[in-house]
Design a protein around this motif. Sequence first.
Motif, PDB file in Angstrom:
ATOM      1  N   PRO A 110       0.930  -1.414   0.030  1.00 34.18           N
ATOM      2  CA  PRO A 110       0.358   0.118   0.088  1.00 34.18           C
ATOM      3  C   PRO A 110       0.832   1.348  -0.234  1.00 34.18           C
ATOM      4  O   PRO A 110       0.689   2.386  -0.664  1.00 34.18           O
ATOM      5  CB  PRO A 110      -0.550  -0.006   1.303  1.00 34.18           C
ATOM      6  CG  PRO A 110      -1.248  -1.971   1.594  1.00 34.18           C
ATOM      7  CD  PRO A 110       0.433  -2.135   0.741  1.00 34.18           C
ATOM      8  N   SER A 111       1.996   1.467   0.501  1.00 32.68           N
ATOM      9  CA  SER A 111       3.035   2.164   0.946  1.00 32.68           C
ATOM     10  C   SER A 111       3.380   2.664  -0.467  1.00 32.68           C
ATOM     11  O   SER A 111       4.110   4.040  -0.978  1.00 32.68           O
ATOM     12  CB  SER A 111       3.897   2.284   1.966  1.00 32.68           C
ATOM     13  OG  SER A 111       3.165   2.163   2.590  1.00 32.68           O
ATOM     14  N   ILE A 112       3.636   1.543  -1.372  1.00 27.48           N
ATOM     15  CA  ILE A 112       4.740   2.486  -2.629  1.00 27.48           C
ATOM     16  C   ILE A 112       3.553   1.839  -3.377  1.00 27.48           C
ATOM     17  O   ILE A 112       3.916   2.902  -4.507  1.00 27.48           O
ATOM     18  CB  ILE A 112       5.585   0.442  -3.049  1.00 27.48           C
ATOM     19  CG1 ILE A 112       6.205   0.013  -1.259  1.00 27.48           C
ATOM     20  CG2 ILE A 112       5.947   0.691  -4.578  1.00 27.48           C
ATOM     21  CD1 ILE A 112       7.486  -1.059  -2.300  1.00 27.48           C
ATOM     22  N   SER A 113       2.542   1.559  -3.574  1.00 25.85           N
ATOM     23  CA  SER A 113       1.121   2.426  -4.098  1.00 25.85           C
ATOM     24  C   SER A 113       0.368   3.323  -4.045  1.00 25.85           C
ATOM     25  O   SER A 113       0.477   4.196  -5.676  1.00 25.85           O
ATOM     26  CB  SER A 113      -0.062   0.618  -4.501  1.00 25.85           C
ATOM     27  OG  SER A 113      -1.454   1.278  -5.212  1.00 25.85           O
ATOM     28  N   ALA A 114       0.725   3.807  -3.194  1.00 20.17           N
ATOM     29  CA  ALA A 114       0.418   5.506  -3.288  1.00 20.17           C
ATOM     30  C   ALA A 114       1.509   6.401  -2.938  1.00 20.17           C
ATOM     31  O   ALA A 114       1.674   7.385  -3.914  1.00 20.17           O
ATOM     32  CB  ALA A 114       0.690   5.524  -1.160  1.00 20.17           C
ATOM     33  N   ILE A 115       2.988   5.875  -3.146  1.00 20.36           N
ATOM     34  CA  ILE A 115       3.781   7.005  -3.887  1.00 20.36           C
ATOM     35  C   ILE A 115       3.864   7.032  -5.552  1.00 20.36           C
ATOM     36  O   ILE A 115       4.093   8.090  -5.898  1.00 20.36           O
ATOM     37  CB  ILE A 115       4.983   6.402  -3.492  1.00 20.36           C
ATOM     38  CG1 ILE A 115       5.838   5.984  -2.551  1.00 20.36           C
ATOM     39  CG2 ILE A 115       6.528   6.629  -4.633  1.00 20.36           C
ATOM     40  CD1 ILE A 115       6.581   4.796  -1.963  1.00 20.36           C
ATOM     41  N   ALA A 116       3.667   6.095  -5.909  1.00 19.81           N
ATOM     42  CA  ALA A 116       3.210   5.886  -7.663  1.00 19.81           C
ATOM     43  C   ALA A 116       2.368   6.618  -7.682  1.00 19.81           C
ATOM     44  O   ALA A 116       1.825   7.588  -8.538  1.00 19.81           O
ATOM     45  CB  ALA A 116       3.195   4.519  -7.604  1.00 19.81           C
ATOM     46  N   PRO A 134       1.307  -4.977  -8.532  1.00 26.51           N
ATOM     47  CA  PRO A 134       2.661  -5.183  -7.731  1.00 26.51           C
ATOM     48  C   PRO A 134       3.403  -6.901  -7.986  1.00 26.51           C
ATOM     49  O   PRO A 134       4.422  -7.040  -7.442  1.00 26.51           O
ATOM     50  CB  PRO A 134       2.018  -5.389  -6.301  1.00 26.51           C
ATOM     51  CG  PRO A 134       0.805  -5.767  -7.260  1.00 26.51           C
ATOM     52  CD  PRO A 134      -0.171  -5.529  -8.300  1.00 26.51           C
ATOM     53  N   GLU A 135       2.491  -7.463  -9.286  1.00 28.01           N
ATOM     54  CA  GLU A 135       2.426  -8.894  -9.683  1.00 28.01           C
ATOM     55  C   GLU A 135       4.472  -8.846 -10.763  1.00 28.01           C
ATOM     56  O   GLU A 135       4.452  -9.968 -10.535  1.00 28.01           O
ATOM     57  CB  GLU A 135       1.427  -9.665 -10.085  1.00 28.01           C
ATOM     58  CG  GLU A 135       0.595  -9.561  -9.597  1.00 28.01           C
ATOM     59  CD  GLU A 135       0.328  -9.775  -7.723  1.00 28.01           C
ATOM     60  OE1 GLU A 135       1.363 -11.019  -7.689  1.00 28.01           O
ATOM     61  OE2 GLU A 135      -0.580  -9.700  -6.941  1.00 28.01           O
TER      62      GLU A 135
END
Length: 377
Positions: free
Chosen positions: A11-17, A280-281
């Motif tokens: 979730p944190s990395i997705s938010a960065i993107a 993410p996959e």
Amino acid sequence: MSHPPLGNLHPSISAIAEHHPPALSFLNPQFTDLHAWRKTARAKALELLRYAPPPVRQDPQVIEVVDKGDYVREKVSFASTPWTRIPAYVLIPKGLGAPAPGIVALHDHGGYYVHGKEKLVETERESPHLIAYRRSGYGGRAFADALARRGYVVIVSDAFYWGERRLDLQQTPPELVKEMQRRAQFKTGVAGVNETYSLLEELVMRHIVAAGATWMGILVHDDRASVDYLCSRPEVDGERIGCVGLSMGAMRANWLFGTDPRIRVAVSVGWMTDWRELLPEHIARHSWAQYVPGLTGWLELSDVAAMGMPGALMVQQCAQDALFPPIGMQRTCDRLAALYAKAGLSERFAYRFYDAPHQFNVEMQEEAFAWLDRWLK
């Protein structure tokens, strides 16, 4: 229910993107002039590649000349930096009455490091491993030869870390090689050597970044040096240059087309998916050689390719390609279509999905060659 590879960190990395959209995309409303945008975007892209060696005289040398009947194959080498010489094949059709269009043919990754340029060029006494590899990835055809027979002067060079430019394991600490071989689960022969090289990619990338560069920067610089050499040949019309590649060769084509205005047409096969679409996959399925830190805050991969406008671009995608999410491939092609439409150049972009796994088969090649013919002949 499947979980993202990074679990609770996703979730944190997705938010960065999500909160770092590409600031320099031509799709952003503040960009209306293609020429001005391309100048700005290319400058940023080249800056992010972190690799700008001093100019050097290429000092070309012809190593071998082989008569192949309807064309001549030269093996050459030329300098791309004060510390690098690039080995390459140049295929020259016979009977040229005037300078011909040129093609930079870009070999793939494929987890096959023992050969580079030979994947695309037929040579004598080929190993069964190379023949089998070409059969699975290219329909058994050395497509650079097919382009030469079609009237193009073709250059195919070894990328950094492949073919004649691969790591010499004899000069690598034996304990490191043994550890990599252990991790390769005791694979032997060519398969074991290729797996060892694959496992060493991360270490190579660490060294390149510590040296202040990027691996992609090295690839792009050297591919542009191939254009330099191709355009220096008297047989070549420097106003009619194209490029084509599969997989990592497609990534190289995307960058070469986007950063070198001499490339008038490109065919990108099996690597046109924006980086965010791989989260993410699918992100872990791609080589260290292809990552450019910080890129997506400025440009997506589709933006990099679009920097080649008004040049013509064909994208070929494989519907059964396990390296990319199908919806991501489609959305990226739709985004490229929107980029070309905004520039008023829709007729210069085409894409097609093929019901095939990751490959550049003969049917795909014939359609790619027709696209090259349309814009270069």
